[in-house]
Design a protein around this motif. Structure first.
Motif, PDB file in Angstrom:
ATOM      1  N   THR A  22       0.801  -1.233   0.000  1.00 19.41           N
ATOM      2  CA  THR A  22       0.000   0.000   0.000  1.00 19.41           C
ATOM      3  C   THR A  22       0.828   1.274   0.000  1.00 19.41           C
ATOM      4  N   GLN A  24       2.104   2.404   2.603  1.00 17.59           N
ATOM      5  CA  GLN A  24       1.965   2.980   3.942  1.00 17.59           C
ATOM      6  C   GLN A  24       3.020   2.465   4.893  1.00 17.59           C
ATOM      7  N   ASN A  75      -6.218   1.887   7.822  1.00 20.51           N
ATOM      8  CA  ASN A  75      -7.231   2.603   8.582  1.00 20.51           C
ATOM      9  C   ASN A  75      -8.313   3.081   7.616  1.00 20.51           C
ATOM     10  N   GLU A  77     -11.202   4.590   8.394  1.00 13.71           N
ATOM     11  CA  GLU A  77     -12.087   5.572   9.036  1.00 13.71           C
ATOM     12  C   GLU A  77     -12.670   6.564   8.018  1.00 13.71           C
ATOM     13  N   THR A  78     -13.973   6.683   7.998  1.00 14.82           N
ATOM     14  CA  THR A  78     -14.616   7.594   7.061  1.00 14.82           C
ATOM     15  C   THR A  78     -16.013   7.914   7.552  1.00 14.82           C
ATOM     16  N   ARG A  82     -18.050  13.937   4.935  1.00 13.23           N
ATOM     17  CA  ARG A  82     -16.920  14.347   5.775  1.00 13.23           C
ATOM     18  C   ARG A  82     -16.408  15.713   5.307  1.00 13.23           C
ATOM     19  N   GLY A 110      -9.240   6.156  -2.800  1.00 14.19           N
ATOM     20  CA  GLY A 110      -9.158   5.796  -1.377  1.00 14.19           C
ATOM     21  C   GLY A 110     -10.507   6.002  -0.738  1.00 14.19           C
ATOM     22  N   SER A 112     -12.475   3.967   0.758  1.00 10.99           N
ATOM     23  CA  SER A 112     -12.823   3.114   1.903  1.00 10.99           C
ATOM     24  C   SER A 112     -14.155   2.405   1.657  1.00 10.99           C
ATOM     25  N   ASP A 142     -10.223   1.824  -4.106  1.00  6.77           N
ATOM     26  CA  ASP A 142      -9.495   1.632  -2.845  1.00  6.77           C
ATOM     27  C   ASP A 142      -8.596   0.421  -2.983  1.00  6.77           C
ATOM     28  N   VAL A 143      -7.514   0.421  -2.229  1.00  5.75           N
ATOM     29  CA  VAL A 143      -6.581  -0.701  -2.289  1.00  5.75           C
ATOM     30  C   VAL A 143      -7.162  -1.936  -1.594  1.00  5.75           C
ATOM     31  N   ASN A 198      -4.529   0.100  -6.354  1.00  2.81           N
ATOM     32  CA  ASN A 198      -3.472   0.591  -5.489  1.00  2.81           C
ATOM     33  C   ASN A 198      -2.865   1.850  -6.101  1.00  2.81           C
ATOM     34  N   LEU A 199      -3.029   2.962  -5.388  1.00  3.87           N
ATOM     35  CA  LEU A 199      -2.584   4.271  -5.890  1.00  3.87           C
ATOM     36  C   LEU A 199      -1.088   4.338  -6.147  1.00  3.87           C
ATOM     37  N   ARG A 215      -8.577  11.938   0.075  1.00  6.10           N
ATOM     38  CA  ARG A 215      -8.577  12.523   1.415  1.00  6.10           C
ATOM     39  C   ARG A 215      -8.225  11.484   2.466  1.00  6.10           C
ATOM     40  N   ASN A 216      -7.283  11.852   3.323  1.00  6.97           N
ATOM     41  CA  ASN A 216      -6.896  10.993   4.440  1.00  6.97           C
ATOM     42  C   ASN A 216      -6.413   9.622   3.982  1.00  6.97           C
TER      43      ASN A 216
HETATM   44  C1  LIG Z   1      -8.893   6.833   6.347  1.00  6.23           C
HETATM   45  S1  LIG Z   1      -9.613   6.149   4.885  1.00  6.23           S
HETATM   46  C2  LIG Z   1     -10.235   7.613   4.095  1.00  6.23           C
HETATM   47  C3  LIG Z   1     -11.532   7.393   3.358  1.00  6.23           C
HETATM   48  C4  LIG Z   1     -12.120   8.630   2.686  1.00  6.23           C
HETATM   49  N1  LIG Z   1     -11.284   9.105   1.611  1.00  6.23           N
HETATM   50  C5  LIG Z   1     -12.334   9.725   3.701  1.00  6.23           C
HETATM   51  O1  LIG Z   1     -11.583  10.695   3.710  1.00  6.23           O
HETATM   52  O2  LIG Z   1     -13.268   9.631   4.494  1.00  6.23           O
HETATM   53  C6  LIG Z   1      -8.141   5.739   3.942  1.00  6.23           C
HETATM   54  C7  LIG Z   1      -8.346   4.720   2.829  1.00  6.23           C
HETATM   55  O3  LIG Z   1      -7.211   4.726   1.967  1.00  6.23           O
HETATM   56  C8  LIG Z   1      -7.005   3.421   1.506  1.00  6.23           C
HETATM   57  N2  LIG Z   1      -5.620   3.257   1.036  1.00  6.23           N
HETATM   58  C9  LIG Z   1      -4.505   3.125   1.768  1.00  6.23           C
HETATM   59  N3  LIG Z   1      -3.436   2.943   0.989  1.00  6.23           N
HETATM   60  C10 LIG Z   1      -3.886   2.957  -0.296  1.00  6.23           C
HETATM   61  C11 LIG Z   1      -3.246   2.798  -1.572  1.00  6.23           C
HETATM   62  N4  LIG Z   1      -1.932   2.578  -1.680  1.00  6.23           N
HETATM   63  N5  LIG Z   1      -4.024   2.856  -2.680  1.00  6.23           N
HETATM   64  C12 LIG Z   1      -5.354   3.081  -2.572  1.00  6.23           C
HETATM   65  N6  LIG Z   1      -6.000   3.230  -1.410  1.00  6.23           N
HETATM   66  C13 LIG Z   1      -5.275   3.169  -0.269  1.00  6.23           C
HETATM   67  C14 LIG Z   1      -7.335   2.561   2.702  1.00  6.23           C
HETATM   68  O4  LIG Z   1      -7.668   1.241   2.303  1.00  6.23           O
HETATM   69  C15 LIG Z   1      -8.513   3.296   3.327  1.00  6.23           C
HETATM   70  O5  LIG Z   1      -9.729   2.771   2.918  1.00  6.23           O
END
Ligand SMILES: C[S@@+](CC[C@H](N)C(=O)[O-])C[C@H]1O[C@@H](n2cnc3c(N)ncnc32)[C@H](O)[C@@H]1O
Lengths: 280, 121
Positions: A22, A24, A75, A77-78, A82, A110, A112, A142-143, A198-199, A215-216
């Motif tokens: 990811t 991360q 994480n 969280e959403t 928002r 992303g 979620s 989303d990943v 996967n971004l 976002r986030n």
């Molecule tokens: C905290 S949530 C944010 C959801 C929404 N964008 C919001 O702001 O409410 C982060 C999301 O990013 C996704 N994510 C993390 N790494 C990623 C990646 N490399 N490619 C795509 N999505 C990813 C996670 O699976 C998660 O669902």
């Protein structure tokens, strides 16, 4: 019983797995959380310690296990709507695009469990009813396979459906099911194309977008994957497109492909670097 | 400081709600049923009312009707907060003038989110 103390080596393996899949990083202060979020999966697989879980992932006999570990570690969280003001800005951009005679395209990167693209779909479906404007195309990625599967199902718990979603919109766009489950109506869901992506690795969805929400998502990305993600996003945006990051995020010092947009805080547009003028 | 009237026949629910609301910087008063709530409103109109549905003496719905008849100088925001979580109940509450609706059980996030939606925080 699950041992609470996790060995540093196991954490290192999990952290490398997460970063490879990811982009991360597990910040060290979150290491206690690692145990907690993996507990349900470990119980389900009758695995007792984090070390055993890591062995099980590494020996590869269960090809789905690594993916499940990733799903648990990210994480998600959403909530619906928002940072509400963001949605007003998006409506403005979409209105501009419509004035130019095009149908707007929005990418929720992303997404979620889908609250973000569903919020967009509600806004524009209602606007279509009152103003007769066309529905923008909404792509959501989303990943996490698990997150995308839930987003596609449009199914939410009672707690989730009460976060950010006004009651009138819940009544209008959701159906109650037994067991306190609330499901988005098919006529809403069909406006969104969901896809696992996967971004930091995969190519962007095809075509170019007027608005990208990311976002986030990149908060815990390592520098290199973050650069790649910005690159992918820039490549998928129209020259006049708008990138929206989370409330606490910035492009400053992270990439030179984007610059602050006049639209306001958290909004970015492509810089000259991100959208080089064609050479003569 | 905004004021919130918590109307619920359960002392425990009132206590939990009060605790959360106070950390959200609201000033809290309590009422154990619709009649008490009406008296409290006639004394001083709160900014928002967290309203249970089923209560002895006077239910949440009857309270809403009585409130309308009372012709208060201003209208408080109404947030139903009840275990009645079927679509029919929710629609009836909206028709009766509720601004928002919380399906119990609630947690801090729910309460915070709904109060945001009615402009209280
Ligand atoms: C905290 S949530 C944010 C959801 C929404 N964008 C919001 O702001 O409410 C982060 C999301 O990013 C996704 N994510 C993390 N790494 C990623 C990646 N490399 N490619 C795509 N999505 C990813 C996670 O699976 C998660 O669902």
């Amino acid at each position: 019983m699950v041992q609470s103390a996790s060995s540093g080596q196991s954490l290192a393996v999990l952290s490398a797995l997460l970063e490879a899949r990811t982009g991360q990083q597990i910040a060290s202060h979150r290491s206690t959380r690692v145990d907690t979020v993996l507990l349900p999966l470990m119980r389900e697989r009758r695995i007792e310690t984090l070390d055993q879980l890591v062995y099980a992932v590494l020996d590869g006999r269960d090809p789905h296990l690594a993916g499940r570990v990733i799903d648990a570690l990210v994480n998600g969280e959403t909530s619906f709507f928002r940072d509400r003001h963001v949605f007003d800005n998006i409506v403005e951009v979409v209105t501009e695009v419509e004035r130019a005679g095009r149908r707007a395209r929005i990418w929720s990167a992303g997404c979620s469990t889908g609250q973000e693209p569903l919020s967009l779909a509600m806004i524009f479906a209602e606007r279509q009813e009152t103003h007769g404007t066309p529905m923008p195309e909404i792509v959501a990625t989303d990943v996490s396979e698990a997150a995308i599967a839930r987003a596609r199902s449009g199914s939410y718990t009672q707690f989730e459906v009460q976060r950010g979603l006004p009651i009138r919109q819940m009544v209008r766009w959701f159906e109650g099911r037994p067991g306190n489950e609330w499901v988005a109506r098919p006529e809403l869901l069909r406006h969104i194309a969901f896809r696992q992506m996967n971004l930091t690795i995969d190519p962007a969805p095809g075509g170019s977008f007027d608005v990208v929400l990311c976002r986030n998502v990149m908060l815990y990305f390592a520098p290199e994957p973050k650069k790649r993600a910005f690159h992918t996003i820039a490549g998928a945006m129209r020259p006049t497109g708008l990138l929206i990051l989370g409330a606490g995020e910035t492009v400053m010092g992270q990439t030179d492909l984007f610059q602050l947009a006049s639209a306001g805080r958290g909004m970015y547009q492509k810089s000259d670097m991100g959208d080089p003028a064609p050479r003569a | 400081m905004k004021t919130c009237l918590v109307v619920d026949d359960s002392k425990v629910i009132r206590k939990v709600a009060r605790h959360i609301l106070e950390t959200l910087d609201l000033q809290v008063r309590e009422a154990g049923d619709g009649r008490e709530a009406l008296e409290a409103c006639l004394e001083a109109v709160p900014d928002v009312i967290l309203l249970d549905w089923n209560m002895p003496v006077m239910s949440g719905m009857d309270f809403l009707r009585a409130l309308r008849d009372a012709n208060l100088p201003r209208r408080p925001r109404i947030v139903f907060c009840t275990t009645e979580n079927g679509m029919a109940h929710i629609r009836a509450a909206i028709d009766a003038g509720a601004d928002e609706y919380i399906m119990k059980p609630f947690d801090r996030d729910t309460l915070e989110s709904k109060l945001q939606l009615v402009g209280m925080i």
